[in-house]
Motif scaffolding. Structure first.
Motif, short mmCIF file in Angstrom:
data_model
loop_
_atom_site.label_atom_id
_atom_site.label_comp_id
_atom_site.label_asym_id
_atom_site.label_seq_id
_atom_site.Cartn_x
_atom_site.Cartn_y
_atom_site.Cartn_z
N TYR A 69 4.49 -1.71 -14.07
CA TYR A 69 3.78 -1.85 -12.79
C TYR A 69 3.50 -0.48 -12.18
O TYR A 69 2.38 -0.18 -11.77
CB TYR A 69 4.61 -2.72 -11.84
N LEU A 70 4.52 0.38 -12.16
CA LEU A 70 4.34 1.72 -11.60
C LEU A 70 3.33 2.52 -12.42
O LEU A 70 2.50 3.24 -11.86
CB LEU A 70 5.67 2.47 -11.53
N GLU A 71 3.37 2.41 -13.73
CA GLU A 71 2.42 3.13 -14.59
C GLU A 71 0.99 2.69 -14.30
O GLU A 71 0.08 3.51 -14.23
CB GLU A 71 2.77 2.91 -16.06
N ALA A 117 -2.11 5.34 0.16
CA ALA A 117 -2.80 4.13 0.60
C ALA A 117 -3.54 4.40 1.91
O ALA A 117 -3.21 5.33 2.64
CB ALA A 117 -1.80 3.00 0.79
N ALA A 118 -4.51 3.56 2.21
CA ALA A 118 -5.29 3.70 3.44
C ALA A 118 -4.51 3.22 4.67
O ALA A 118 -4.79 3.66 5.78
CB ALA A 118 -6.59 2.93 3.32
N SER A 119 -3.54 2.31 4.46
CA SER A 119 -2.83 1.74 5.61
C SER A 119 -1.42 1.31 5.20
O SER A 119 -1.12 1.18 4.01
CB SER A 119 -3.59 0.51 6.13
N LEU A 120 -0.61 1.05 6.21
CA LEU A 120 0.73 0.53 5.97
C LEU A 120 0.66 -0.82 5.25
O LEU A 120 1.43 -1.07 4.33
CB LEU A 120 1.50 0.40 7.29
N ASP A 121 -0.27 -1.68 5.65
CA ASP A 121 -0.40 -2.98 5.00
C ASP A 121 -0.70 -2.85 3.51
O ASP A 121 -0.16 -3.59 2.68
CB ASP A 121 -1.48 -3.83 5.68
N GLU A 122 -1.56 -1.90 3.17
CA GLU A 122 -1.89 -1.68 1.77
C GLU A 122 -0.66 -1.20 1.00
O GLU A 122 -0.35 -1.70 -0.09
CB GLU A 122 -3.02 -0.66 1.64
N ALA A 123 0.06 -0.25 1.57
CA ALA A 123 1.27 0.26 0.92
C ALA A 123 2.31 -0.85 0.77
O ALA A 123 2.98 -0.95 -0.26
CB ALA A 123 1.84 1.43 1.72
N GLU A 137 5.71 -4.54 -2.18
CA GLU A 137 6.25 -5.90 -2.24
C GLU A 137 5.88 -6.63 -3.53
O GLU A 137 6.48 -7.65 -3.85
CB GLU A 137 5.80 -6.67 -1.00
N ASN A 138 4.91 -6.11 -4.28
CA ASN A 138 4.55 -6.71 -5.56
C ASN A 138 5.23 -6.03 -6.74
O ASN A 138 4.99 -6.40 -7.90
CB ASN A 138 3.02 -6.72 -5.73
N ASP A 139 6.06 -5.07 -6.46
CA ASP A 139 6.88 -4.44 -7.50
C ASP A 139 7.84 -5.50 -8.04
O ASP A 139 8.50 -6.19 -7.26
CB ASP A 139 7.65 -3.27 -6.89
N ILE A 184 9.95 0.99 3.80
CA ILE A 184 8.71 1.77 3.78
C ILE A 184 8.60 2.63 5.03
O ILE A 184 8.82 2.15 6.14
CB ILE A 184 7.49 0.83 3.70
N HIS A 185 8.23 3.91 4.80
CA HIS A 185 8.01 4.84 5.91
C HIS A 185 6.74 5.62 5.64
O HIS A 185 6.56 6.15 4.53
CB HIS A 185 9.17 5.84 6.02
N GLU A 186 5.86 5.71 6.66
CA GLU A 186 4.71 6.61 6.50
C GLU A 186 5.26 8.03 6.43
O GLU A 186 6.20 8.38 7.16
CB GLU A 186 3.73 6.46 7.66
N TRP A 187 4.67 8.84 5.58
CA TRP A 187 5.22 10.16 5.29
C TRP A 187 4.12 11.21 5.42
O TRP A 187 3.04 11.06 4.85
CB TRP A 187 5.78 10.15 3.88
#
Length: 92
Positions: free
Chosen positions: A26-28, A54-60, A65-67, A79-82
């Motif tokens: 998945y990560l690859e 990502a463009a947004s927190l929701d996208e990230a 969450e699909n990992d 999750i933290h915006e960085w």
């Protein structure tokens, strides 16, 4: 684009071993799509870290969450915006 640091703390060692191949695949896939700039495990066995672009927190959140680790309860997900400061990666 924004950057998001996602901590994946260990919840279940056995599930982590079971779902490791799916997690790495998945990560690859996301790395090839340009959605991940870095990832790796913590050497003390407590989990790992993924840096998503990502463009947004929701996208990230949707990436994280699909990992398979998160989907199957092997790891937690924080999750933290960085705000990255680096000369290594180009600015968008």
């Amino acid at each position: 684009m924004k950057y998001f640091a996602v901590f994946l703390p260990m919840k279940d060692q056995e599930k982590s071993q079971t779902y490791r191949p799916e997690h790495l695949a998945y990560l690859e896939k996301l790395r090839k799509e340009g959605k991940i700039i870095a990832n790796g495990r913590f050497t003390d066995g407590t989990g790992g870290l993924v840096i998503y672009k990502a463009a947004s927190l929701d996208e990230a959140k949707s990436y994280a969450e699909n990992d398979p680790y998160v989907l199957h309860g092997a790891r937690g997900c924080e999750i933290h915006e960085w705000e990255m400061v680096s000369d290594v990666f180009p600015k968008d």
